[in-house]
Design an enzyme around this catalytic site. Sequence first.
Site, PDB file in Angstrom:
ATOM      1  N   SER A  24       0.437  -1.372  -0.246  1.00 39.72           N
ATOM      2  CA  SER A  24       0.099   0.254   0.163  1.00 39.72           C
ATOM      3  C   SER A  24       0.330   1.324  -0.403  1.00 39.72           C
ATOM      4  CB  SER A  24      -1.186   0.325   1.269  1.00 39.72           C
ATOM      5  OG  SER A  24      -2.205  -0.798   1.167  1.00 39.72           O
ATOM      6  N   THR A  25       1.968   1.695   0.417  1.00 38.72           N
ATOM      7  CA  THR A  25       2.693   2.664   1.086  1.00 38.72           C
ATOM      8  C   THR A  25       4.218   1.864  -0.305  1.00 38.72           C
ATOM      9  OG1 THR A  25       3.650   1.584   2.585  1.00 38.72           O
ATOM     10  CG2 THR A  25       1.514   2.996   2.990  1.00 38.72           C
TER      11      THR A  25
END
Length: 204
Positions: A24-25
């Site tokens: 996600s990051t």
Amino acid sequence: MTKTTAPVRFAEGDPARVGYARVSTADQSLDSQLDALRDAGCGIVYTDHGVSGTTTTRPGLDAALAHLRAGDVFTVVRLDRLGRTTKHLIATVEQFEADGVQFASLTEGIDTTTPAGRMMFTVLCAVAQMERDLIAERTRAGLDAARARGRKGGRKPALTPRQVEQVRRMRHEQDATLEEIADTFNVSRSTIIRVLNAPAPTNA
């Protein structure tokens, strides 16, 4: 803005086993997922780096889905790498089935190429349906309880009873325009019209 990266290829893997990995990051690493998918026999793995699971468009996933052909096995490390919600996940796997594509999730032990894996997916669908039924039941119970206490479900009124009184006075006693009243209470002109057209409350 995310960029589309080339898929990772493993020469020793099966080209028909197509993997997908996502983090996600940007500061997270895909390495552990890539290692697991390689060990599971994937010949090619598509990736999304720094892309949330709630994002509708994921370039790596879109490329993976476009790559799939009947007989392929689409593989992820965990279910949450693929589906935004359980409903979305089930719909995606059901589409795989319609297209002749199998699905595997390593952590949950789901593999629709095996009877046990198909059973696991069936259980997942049943649990998801049960969750939907429970949510609907709780919603109905909450509305019933609110009605029993004299409250109605739905959106909170734009104006309080006191403000409704003020609206009526401004219109009928001060001859204010609809626009002036709407600006005063920071609501739309149509809201003011509904308030004025509604029956005035009667005091018992």
